[in-house]
Write a protein that holds these residues in place. Structure first.
Motif, PDB file in Angstrom:
ATOM      1  N   GLU A 174       0.834  -1.220   0.000  1.00  0.00           N
ATOM      2  CA  GLU A 174       0.000   0.000   0.000  1.00  0.00           C
ATOM      3  C   GLU A 174       0.858   1.255   0.000  1.00  0.00           C
ATOM      4  O   GLU A 174       0.588   2.217  -0.721  1.00  0.00           O
ATOM      5  N   LEU A 175       1.921   1.253   0.822  1.00  0.00           N
ATOM      6  CA  LEU A 175       2.797   2.436   0.883  1.00  0.00           C
ATOM      7  C   LEU A 175       3.498   2.660  -0.461  1.00  0.00           C
ATOM      8  O   LEU A 175       3.640   3.795  -0.912  1.00  0.00           O
ATOM      9  N   ALA A 176       3.907   1.558  -1.113  1.00  0.00           N
ATOM     10  CA  ALA A 176       4.603   1.668  -2.404  1.00  0.00           C
ATOM     11  C   ALA A 176       3.681   2.239  -3.475  1.00  0.00           C
ATOM     12  O   ALA A 176       4.075   3.115  -4.261  1.00  0.00           O
ATOM     13  N   ILE A 177       2.439   1.754  -3.506  1.00  0.00           N
ATOM     14  CA  ILE A 177       1.471   2.260  -4.498  1.00  0.00           C
ATOM     15  C   ILE A 177       1.232   3.756  -4.258  1.00  0.00           C
ATOM     16  O   ILE A 177       1.183   4.552  -5.201  1.00  0.00           O
ATOM     17  N   GLY A 178       1.120   4.137  -2.993  1.00  0.00           N
ATOM     18  CA  GLY A 178       0.908   5.556  -2.668  1.00  0.00           C
ATOM     19  C   GLY A 178       2.102   6.412  -3.015  1.00  0.00           C
ATOM     20  O   GLY A 178       1.976   7.466  -3.632  1.00  0.00           O
ATOM     21  N   ARG A 179       3.304   5.945  -2.639  1.00  0.00           N
ATOM     22  CA  ARG A 179       4.507   6.761  -2.847  1.00  0.00           C
ATOM     23  C   ARG A 179       4.854   6.886  -4.324  1.00  0.00           C
ATOM     24  O   ARG A 179       5.312   7.933  -4.780  1.00  0.00           O
ATOM     25  N   ALA A 180       4.635   5.810  -5.079  1.00  0.00           N
ATOM     26  CA  ALA A 180       4.976   5.847  -6.515  1.00  0.00           C
ATOM     27  C   ALA A 180       3.976   6.685  -7.309  1.00  0.00           C
ATOM     28  O   ALA A 180       4.343   7.381  -8.256  1.00  0.00           O
ATOM     29  N   SER A 181       2.693   6.604  -6.935  1.00  0.00           N
ATOM     30  CA  SER A 181       1.662   7.303  -7.725  1.00  0.00           C
ATOM     31  C   SER A 181       1.464   8.745  -7.278  1.00  0.00           C
ATOM     32  O   SER A 181       0.996   9.576  -8.046  1.00  0.00           O
ATOM     33  N   ARG A 182       1.830   9.039  -6.007  1.00  0.00           N
ATOM     34  CA  ARG A 182       1.565  10.366  -5.417  1.00  0.00           C
ATOM     35  C   ARG A 182       0.087  10.729  -5.528  1.00  0.00           C
ATOM     36  O   ARG A 182      -0.288  11.881  -5.743  1.00  0.00           O
ATOM     37  N   SER A 195      -4.177   9.440  -4.207  1.00  0.00           N
ATOM     38  CA  SER A 195      -5.024   8.593  -3.366  1.00  0.00           C
ATOM     39  C   SER A 195      -5.467   7.398  -4.204  1.00  0.00           C
ATOM     40  O   SER A 195      -5.169   7.324  -5.403  1.00  0.00           O
ATOM     41  N   ILE A 196      -6.241   6.504  -3.590  1.00  0.00           N
ATOM     42  CA  ILE A 196      -6.720   5.321  -4.317  1.00  0.00           C
ATOM     43  C   ILE A 196      -7.633   5.721  -5.479  1.00  0.00           C
ATOM     44  O   ILE A 196      -7.836   4.952  -6.425  1.00  0.00           O
ATOM     45  N   ALA A 197      -8.159   6.949  -5.458  1.00  0.00           N
ATOM     46  CA  ALA A 197      -9.030   7.429  -6.540  1.00  0.00           C
ATOM     47  C   ALA A 197      -8.293   7.488  -7.876  1.00  0.00           C
ATOM     48  O   ALA A 197      -8.910   7.349  -8.935  1.00  0.00           O
ATOM     49  N   ARG A 198      -6.980   7.720  -7.836  1.00  0.00           N
ATOM     50  CA  ARG A 198      -6.215   7.871  -9.084  1.00  0.00           C
ATOM     51  C   ARG A 198      -4.963   6.991  -9.151  1.00  0.00           C
ATOM     52  O   ARG A 198      -4.295   6.928 -10.180  1.00  0.00           O
ATOM     53  N   ALA A 199      -4.640   6.305  -8.048  1.00  0.00           N
ATOM     54  CA  ALA A 199      -3.374   5.545  -7.993  1.00  0.00           C
ATOM     55  C   ALA A 199      -3.308   4.441  -9.050  1.00  0.00           C
ATOM     56  O   ALA A 199      -2.285   4.272  -9.714  1.00  0.00           O
ATOM     57  N   TYR A 200      -4.422   3.699  -9.205  1.00  0.00           N
ATOM     58  CA  TYR A 200      -4.416   2.611 -10.205  1.00  0.00           C
ATOM     59  C   TYR A 200      -4.134   3.174 -11.601  1.00  0.00           C
ATOM     60  O   TYR A 200      -3.333   2.614 -12.352  1.00  0.00           O
ATOM     61  N   GLU A 201      -4.821   4.284 -11.937  1.00  0.00           N
ATOM     62  CA  GLU A 201      -4.663   4.862 -13.287  1.00  0.00           C
ATOM     63  C   GLU A 201      -3.219   5.255 -13.566  1.00  0.00           C
ATOM     64  O   GLU A 201      -2.711   5.089 -14.664  1.00  0.00           O
ATOM     65  N   VAL A 202      -2.526   5.797 -12.552  1.00  0.00           N
ATOM     66  CA  VAL A 202      -1.150   6.248 -12.741  1.00  0.00           C
ATOM     67  C   VAL A 202      -0.209   5.062 -12.983  1.00  0.00           C
ATOM     68  O   VAL A 202       0.705   5.148 -13.806  1.00  0.00           O
ATOM     69  N   LEU A 203      -0.484   3.936 -12.299  1.00  0.00           N
ATOM     70  CA  LEU A 203       0.483   2.831 -12.314  1.00  0.00           C
ATOM     71  C   LEU A 203       0.137   1.659 -13.236  1.00  0.00           C
ATOM     72  O   LEU A 203       1.030   0.909 -13.642  1.00  0.00           O
ATOM     73  N   LEU A 213      -2.467   3.789   2.076  1.00  0.00           N
ATOM     74  CA  LEU A 213      -1.923   4.208   0.775  1.00  0.00           C
ATOM     75  C   LEU A 213      -1.739   5.728   0.708  1.00  0.00           C
ATOM     76  O   LEU A 213      -0.727   6.217   0.205  1.00  0.00           O
ATOM     77  N   ILE A 214      -2.702   6.465   1.251  1.00  0.00           N
ATOM     78  CA  ILE A 214      -2.649   7.933   1.143  1.00  0.00           C
ATOM     79  C   ILE A 214      -1.416   8.499   1.832  1.00  0.00           C
ATOM     80  O   ILE A 214      -0.819   9.465   1.385  1.00  0.00           O
ATOM     81  N   PHE A 215      -0.995   7.848   2.950  1.00  0.00           N
ATOM     82  CA  PHE A 215       0.172   8.371   3.666  1.00  0.00           C
ATOM     83  C   PHE A 215       1.464   8.050   2.934  1.00  0.00           C
ATOM     84  O   PHE A 215       2.443   8.779   3.061  1.00  0.00           O
ATOM     85  N   GLY A 216       1.438   6.964   2.140  1.00  0.00           N
ATOM     86  CA  GLY A 216       2.560   6.691   1.247  1.00  0.00           C
ATOM     87  C   GLY A 216       2.736   7.822   0.247  1.00  0.00           C
ATOM     88  O   GLY A 216       3.851   8.192  -0.110  1.00  0.00           O
ATOM     89  N   SER A 217       1.609   8.422  -0.180  1.00  0.00           N
ATOM     90  CA  SER A 217       1.676   9.486  -1.196  1.00  0.00           C
ATOM     91  C   SER A 217       2.246  10.788  -0.633  1.00  0.00           C
ATOM     92  O   SER A 217       2.623  11.674  -1.380  1.00  0.00           O
ATOM     93  N   TYR A 218       2.292  10.909   0.705  1.00  0.00           N
ATOM     94  CA  TYR A 218       2.866  12.113   1.329  1.00  0.00           C
ATOM     95  C   TYR A 218       4.284  11.879   1.869  1.00  0.00           C
ATOM     96  O   TYR A 218       4.864  12.742   2.512  1.00  0.00           O
ATOM     97  N   MET A 219       4.829  10.652   1.635  1.00  0.00           N
ATOM     98  CA  MET A 219       6.162  10.293   2.171  1.00  0.00           C
ATOM     99  C   MET A 219       7.280  10.855   1.320  1.00  0.00           C
ATOM    100  O   MET A 219       7.114  11.050   0.121  1.00  0.00           O
ATOM    101  N   ASP A 220       8.466  10.994   1.946  1.00  0.00           N
ATOM    102  CA  ASP A 220       9.657  11.254   1.130  1.00  0.00           C
ATOM    103  C   ASP A 220      10.284   9.909   0.757  1.00  0.00           C
ATOM    104  O   ASP A 220       9.758   8.861   1.100  1.00  0.00           O
TER     105      ASP A 220
END
Length: 457
Positions: free
Chosen positions: A62-70, A72-80, A241-248
Motif C-alpha cells: 500500500e505504501l509503495a502504491i501511494g509513494r509511486a503514484s503520489r 489517493s486510491i481514486a487515481r493511484a491505479y490509473e497512474v500505475l 496508501l494515502i500516507f505513502g503518497s505524502y512520504m519522502d
C-alpha cells in the motif's frame, strides 16, 4: 505527477500518523483477550510470525502504491496500471469501504468520548457491579440523541484537523496526540505493577500455555493469529496508501513498515498489561469486544480508589487511539474527493462531513428505533457494517493489491520492488516474487473463506 503535493515535514510525523491509522480498538478490545485465551506468549509468537509474513508485506504494498503514484486510491491505479487495463475499476468498491467503516467507527468513538466525560464528572458511582455497568451501557445505546451528539462531536473535531491540511493539521495535531497516547499507555501499564492482581493477571495473559492451544485446536489458534495480524494494520481499502503518497524517499518501505508494525504491536501488548492485572485484582472475568471496555473495565475502575481519574484516563487513551484512526481515514476520504472532483480541501471536508453524519444515523438507530433490523441475520446494523469491512473489503482489497503488483497488466513486481527499495534501510530481494505471487494470495484467500465459514458455517 503532482509536484506540489504536500509532504510530511518529519519522519516521526509520518510514522506516528501511519501507526495511528493502524492502531485502533482491535488492539485493545481484541488482541489482549485472544492472547490470554489462545496460549499467551506462544500465541504472541505465532501472531508476530503472521505479522512479518502477511501484515508487513501488505503494508509495504500500500505504501509503495501511494509513494509511486503520489495519488489517493481514486487515481493511484490509473497512474500505475498498464494502458487499457481495468485495475482502476476496483476503486469503485474500495472507496465505499472507507465510508462504511467511518459510519460505525465514528459512533463507537462517540461512546468513548461519552465514557471519558462521564468518568471525569463523577458520573459512575463507586463500587458498581457488572450488572449495573451493563445496564448503564444499555441505557446509552437506547438513547440515540446522546449517541448522535457524541458522534458528531468527535467527527467535527477530526474533520476540523483534516481541513487544516496534511502538515498544518494532520501532522501537527496527530504527532503530539500519538506521543501522548504512548505516554498514557506506558504510565497506566507501569501503574498496574502496584495492583494486587498484577502477577496473576500477567501470568494468565502471557504465560506460555500449550494446554489452551490443544484445547482450542491448533487450526483455530492459527486462524485467530492470522486474522489479528491482518486486520490490525487496516490494509486493503487504501487508508494507508494515502500516507505513502505524502512520504519522502529517504528510507526503504520495509524499514518504515517495521516501525509501524512495532508501534502497533507495542500498543496491543501493553494494553494487556493494563487490562488483566486490573480484572484479576477485582475478581472480574475479562471479556472481548465492546463489553470489555464499557462493562468490564467500567466495573473495574468504579471499584478502584480514584476510579474516576483512572477510568477517565483510560478512556482518554482509548479516545486518542480511535480518533487517530478517524483522522487518518478522513484524510484518505478527503484526498479521494480532491483527486476525483478537483475540489478544494475545505469544500471536500464540508461535503464529506455531511455524508458521514448521515451514514452514521442507521448505526445509531440500530440499537434502539431500528433494533428490529437484522441484516443477513446479524444482531445489529453495526455488526453487519463491521462484517462488510472486516470480512469483505479488507481481505478482498488486500488480495487485489497483491495481484496488482504481481500481474504484468498491473504495476508489476519489478516496479514495486524498485519503489520499495528506494532509500536507506532493509531491501527486499527479487527472489521473493514467488512468495508474493503464490503464497500471499493463498493465505488471504484462506482467511477470506475461513471468515465466511466462521460466521455462516
Amino acid at each position: 505527477m503532482s509536484s506540489d503535493r504536500e509532504q510530511f515535514k518529519t519522519r516521526l510525523g509520518f510514522l506516528l500518523i501511519a501507526a495511528g491509522c493502524a492502531i485502533g480498538l482491535g488492539n485493545v478490545w481484541r488482541f489482549p483477550y485472544i492472547t490470554g485465551m489462545y496460549g499467551g506468549a506462544l500465541f504472541v509468537i505465532i501472531y508476530l510470525a503472521f505479522l512479518l509474513g502477511v501484515g508487513m508485506p501488505l503494508l509495504t504494498i500500500e505504501l509503495a502504491i501511494g509513494r509511486a503514484s503520489r495519488r489517493s486510491i481514486a487515481r493511484a491505479y490509473e497512474v500505475l496500471e498498464q494502458p487499457k487495463t481495468k485495475w482502476h475499476w476496483n476503486k469503485f468498491w474500495q472507496i465505499p469501504g472507507s465510508y462504511i467503516l467511518m459510519s460505525f467507527y465514528s459512533v463507537i468513538t462517540g461512546w468513548l468520548f461519552y465514557y471519558m466525560i462521564r468518568f471525569w464528572v463523577g458520573g459512575f458511582e463507586a463500587g458498581i457491579q457488572q450488572e449495573q455497568a451493563s445496564v448503564e451501557f444499555s441505557e446509552l445505546l437506547a438513547n440515540p440523541l446522546t449517541m448522535f451528539v457524541c458522534m458528531v462531536t468527535v467527527v467535527v473535531a477530526s474533520f476540523a484537523i483534516v481541513a487544516l491540511g496534511v502538515v498544518r493539521g494532520v501532522e501537527r495535531i496527530t504527532k503530539p496526540m500519538m506521543l501522548l497516547l504512548f505516554a498514557l499507555l506506558i504510565f497506566m501499564a507501569v501503574r498496574s505493577f502496584t495492583l494486587p492482581g498484577f502477577s496473576e493477571g500477567i501470568s494468565y495473559y502471557l504465560m506460555p500455555n500449550v494446554g489452551s492451544i490443544s484445547e482450542h485446536g491448533l487450526m483455530e489458534v492459527l486462524w485467530a493469529a492470522m486474522g489479528q495480524s491482518f486486520f490490525t494494520l487496516s490494509v486493503g481499502q487504501g487508508s494507508i496508501l494515502i500516507f505513502g503518497s505524502y512520504m519522502d524517499k529517504q528510507h526503504t518501505l520495509v524499514t518504515e513498515a517495521t516501525y509501524i508494525c512495532g508501534l502497533d504491536t507495542t500498543v496491543a501488548l501493553l494494553s494487556g498489561f493494563i487490562i488483566f492485572p486490573a480484572c484479576f485484582s477485582y475478581g472480574i472475568a475479562p471479556d472481548a469486544g465492546p463489553n470489555l471496555l464499557f462493562v468490564t473495565l467500567t466495573t473495574v475502575f468504579s471499584n478502584m480508589s480514584l476510579g474516576w481519574f483512572w477510568g477517565g484516563l483510560f478512556f482518554l487513551f482509548m479516545l486518542f487511539a480511535a480518533v487517530s484512526t478517524l483522522i487518518a481515514v478522513f484524510e484518505s476520504i478527503i484526498a479521494i474527493s480532491m483527486d476525483l472532483f478537483a475540489v478544494s480541501r475545505v469544500k471536500a471536508v464540508i461535503v464529506n462531513f455531511l455524508i458521514i453524519t448521515v451514514m452514521a444515523i442507521p448505526c445509531v438507530l440500530g440499537f434502539n428505533y431500528l433494533s428490529f433490523v437484522h441484516p443477513l441475520g446479524f444482531g445489529t446494523i453495526l455488526d453487519f457494517q463491521d462484517f462488510l469491512i472486516s470480512n469483505n473489503v479488507l481481505p478482498i482489497g488486500s488480495l487485489v493489491f497483491v495481484l496488482f503488483i504481481t500481474a504484468k497488466t498491473g504495476w508489476g513486481f519489478d516496479n514495486y520492488l524498485k519503489e520499495c527499495n528506494i532509500g536507506d534501510g532493509v531491501k527486499l530481494s527479487r527472489g521473493l516474487i514467488w512468495y508474493f505471487r503464490f503464497v500471499m494470495p493463498l493465505i488471504i484467500a484462506i482467511l477470506l473463506v475461513a471468515g465466511y465459514v466462521n460466521i455462516f458455517g
